[in-house]
Design an enzyme around this catalytic site. Sequence first.
Site, PDB file in Angstrom:
ATOM      1  N   CYS A  72       0.813  -1.225   0.000  1.00 36.15           N
ATOM      2  CA  CYS A  72       0.000   0.000   0.000  1.00 36.15           C
ATOM      3  C   CYS A  72       0.841   1.267   0.000  1.00 36.15           C
ATOM      4  O   CYS A  72       0.501   2.248  -0.649  1.00 36.15           O
ATOM      5  CB  CYS A  72      -0.940  -0.010   1.201  1.00 36.15           C
ATOM      6  SG  CYS A  72      -0.103  -0.126   2.804  1.00 36.15           S
ATOM      7  N   HIS A 366      -1.456   0.841   7.384  1.00 41.21           N
ATOM      8  CA  HIS A 366      -1.894   0.994   5.996  1.00 41.21           C
ATOM      9  C   HIS A 366      -1.665   2.431   5.557  1.00 41.21           C
ATOM     10  O   HIS A 366      -1.826   3.369   6.349  1.00 41.21           O
ATOM     11  CB  HIS A 366      -3.378   0.639   5.873  1.00 41.21           C
ATOM     12  CG  HIS A 366      -3.882   0.571   4.463  1.00 41.21           C
ATOM     13  ND1 HIS A 366      -3.313  -0.223   3.496  1.00 41.21           N
ATOM     14  CD2 HIS A 366      -4.926   1.206   3.850  1.00 41.21           C
ATOM     15  CE1 HIS A 366      -3.977  -0.090   2.366  1.00 41.21           C
ATOM     16  NE2 HIS A 366      -4.954   0.782   2.542  1.00 41.21           N
TER      17      HIS A 366
END
Length: 445
Positions: A72, A366
């Site tokens: 990510c 994330h």
Amino acid sequence: MSNFKGISQKSLEGFRAYYENNTVSKVATKAMAKQSVNDACYDTFAAAKMNHKFSIEIPTMKACNQKHSGRCWLFSALNVLREQLAKELNVEEIELSQNYMSFCDKIEKSNYFLESIIDTYEMPADSRLVSHLLSSPVSDGGQWDMFVGLVEKYGVMPKEAMPETFQSENTHFMNSIINTMLRKDALLLRNALNEGRSSDEAEGMKEEMLKEIYNILSICLGNPPQSFDFEYVDKDKKYHLERALTPKSFYSRFIKVDLSEFISIINAPTETKPFNRTYTVEYLKSVAEGPSVLYFNLPINRLKELVIKQLEAGELVWFGCDTGKAGEREKGIWDTGLYDYETPFGINMQMDKGDMLDYSQSAMGHAMVITGVNLVDQKPDKWKIENSWGDENGCKGYYIISDDWFDRYVYQVCINKKHLSEEERELIKQQPTVLKPWDPMGTLA
């Protein structure tokens, strides 16, 4: 050994009576018998408030998909760069090669891991530091400054020059093989050095080890091209062909973003991390000769002011957060009011942000891109997010986070230094405090 005490029969009888005399618990038992806890605790009205209407919104391209990988941070960082590239080329859509950056990252992390093993060879294998290093020699995750080091050393390339492979999109088994090799290599290096082999001999061993890792990566991801031709058609339907570009020449010619002008602002309200101070993390790097991780810790309201300022300037914001909390993936919502766990279970789950960090309840895991914000009376109430989980969920891959969720679960944003105050620009020059490798701010997105 501690004198641990067990649960007495009297206590168990009290627990049972507490449940049996609790009407809410009985109702909750029935509600959860045939549906998930999240479905039973879901607040439809809270979700309804999270609509895709924003007072400040930067137009961006369609969402990408990292598939079954933890890349990510690379996807979101490249998504920031591709918007600048699209403007430069006057094109509707373009992607940069995430696979290429992942290849560079994996070989550099492998080298840094082995260098760390050489640096710590005299420590016992079960010491906290060596155990930490061995716990995950190479992973998909990373940090903004790691990305900067990779781009400065390797440049970037369009996705067509090094497209995805099955292994780049499904990294579990490749990572497992690489980590098995690196742990075996760590054993060999530590044994050799503790038996009196020289540092030069250890470096020679490391070179052979990295050759094997490079070969594994090439088999799984493809061998990165040293040069490539670049074809594209602009918005005016004009065809372009640029020949014999290298990743570094492609970056300097078409993207022209000085990544050294950005700094990671964090919000880590713990007693050990005073605000207005800089921090780095020991043994947290990718490119050995690249920049170290550098954080500047600010209160959450100031952090948000800087994000809004950057959005108002038409500039996207890379950020790191904890998406494992209070989220609904299909609708693409993160909101602290989305689930009410406390009423059916009769509990109080509240912890402040600093305590959540200190007690492992939350940490950054994330990275995404902030592309918009809604301001009501000059204060934010929701934020628009570009994710890298494809376009099937949310609003074609774009998500919303509530402002309260932002306060609690956003830990890091990447801000251009030009948006800082004069005082802040001086403060970021201070010598950073070095955090332990296992500090919660040492987690990777």
